[in-house]
Design an enzyme around this catalytic site. Sequence first.
Site, PDB file in Angstrom:
ATOM      1  N   ARG A 242       0.999  -1.629   0.171  1.00  0.00           N
ATOM      2  CA  ARG A 242       0.015   0.078  -0.232  1.00  0.00           C
ATOM      3  C   ARG A 242       1.122   1.254  -0.206  1.00  0.00           C
ATOM      4  NH1 ARG A 242      -3.586  -2.599  -1.132  1.00  0.00           N
ATOM      5  NH2 ARG A 242      -6.065  -2.175  -0.265  1.00  0.00           N
ATOM      6  N   GLU A 271      -2.324   8.415  -4.073  1.00  0.00           N
ATOM      7  CA  GLU A 271      -2.911   7.169  -5.864  1.00  0.00           C
ATOM      8  C   GLU A 271      -4.072   7.790  -6.060  1.00  0.00           C
ATOM      9  OE1 GLU A 271      -1.091   2.977  -4.338  1.00  0.00           O
ATOM     10  OE2 GLU A 271      -2.932   2.740  -6.085  1.00  0.00           O
ATOM     11  N   HIS A 289      -0.759  -0.088  -9.274  1.00  0.00           N
ATOM     12  CA  HIS A 289      -1.809  -0.703  -8.371  1.00  0.00           C
ATOM     13  C   HIS A 289      -2.292  -1.659  -9.628  1.00  0.00           C
ATOM     14  CE1 HIS A 289      -4.204  -0.401  -4.617  1.00  0.00           C
ATOM     15  NE2 HIS A 289      -3.794  -1.377  -4.717  1.00  0.00           N
TER      16      HIS A 289
HETATM   17  C1  GLV Z   1      -5.841  -4.739  -3.934  1.00  0.00           C
HETATM   18  O1  GLV Z   1      -4.633  -2.905  -3.328  1.00  0.00           O
HETATM   19  C2  GLV Z   1      -6.218  -4.865  -2.585  1.00  0.00           C
HETATM   20  O2  GLV Z   1      -5.927  -5.075  -1.824  1.00  0.00           O
HETATM   21  O3  GLV Z   1      -6.798  -5.776  -3.293  1.00  0.00           O
END
Ligand code: GLV
Length: 329
Positions: A242, A271, A289
Amino acid sequence: MNPTKPTLLVARAMFPDALARLNDYFELELNQEDRIFSPDELTERLQGKFGMICTSSAKINQDLLAKLPELKIISTIAVGYDNFDLQACTQHQVMATNAPDVLNETTADFAWALMMATARRVTEAEHFLRNGEWQKWGVDFFVGADIHGSRLGILGMGRIGQAIARRAAGFGMDVIYHNRSRLSAEQETVAHHARYVDKESLLRESDHLILALPYSPESHHSIAAAELAQMKPSATLINIARGGIVDDVALIAALRNRQIAGAGLDVFENEPRFHPDFLDLKNVVLTPHIASASERTRRAMVNRAITNVIAAVRGEVPPDLLNRDVLEM
Ligand code: GLV
């Protein structure tokens, strides 16, 4: 419209054939044009809804929940749920669910893709080629770091971290990890060939350090200037976890000063408006991402979120309920 069915908001565009499973249980409000709702619009659209299927872009907090007395469940297709205030959900008797497990292997694959691309400078070399700069071959041309035989460090040894570790055996890597809780001796030796170390040793000894821990106030800026300063100058840092776990401004400085050799980043602070200075750096591989983005896995994530809301509407406990204390309310 069948007035006996509860209504469900599907807050982002999702595979229509997967969503068809919901029709037996819900009247659906879809967003197949995939707009990102502002908090006000989300509140408005959730009025009178039984529940919502969403992604990490929906921020669920006290303010929003206070205005939604009829809401029963919020179900994210992601494994990460740092966008949910779980305490507020419980307080407002809203079940919160995520989609664990189904993305472990795909996300681990991608961590490896980023690690290998970063260590071997794949995107930097491709840009060079595309820019028409390739005039001759050279002995030290785009030399990078080896993966095989090197030391892999993993910060956060949950299901995704463990899937990353398992892949290291084929590359003859020495695997070290740090986690809030240590794995069992059997998991460490038999399944993952991984050695538990303290965070300082992990930073100092890793050739490639992959971050696979959830974001929380406690993990905010787990990797900042002080941590980057402890890493090897030849090391790479990979973040598939993250944004916010890494202090991006500190990382940009470390990459610029070659305090570490490179970084592979799938996630960023703020983001999708990531820090623009990343674009000026050659020693970074940047992706938007997408670590869980294989067709099969994204479908499995959506299906898991669907299973959770269907369980809720049938009066069952959703399999991925995050705030179990809501059941005691
Ligand atoms: C993606 O970032 C998730 O947390 O599934």
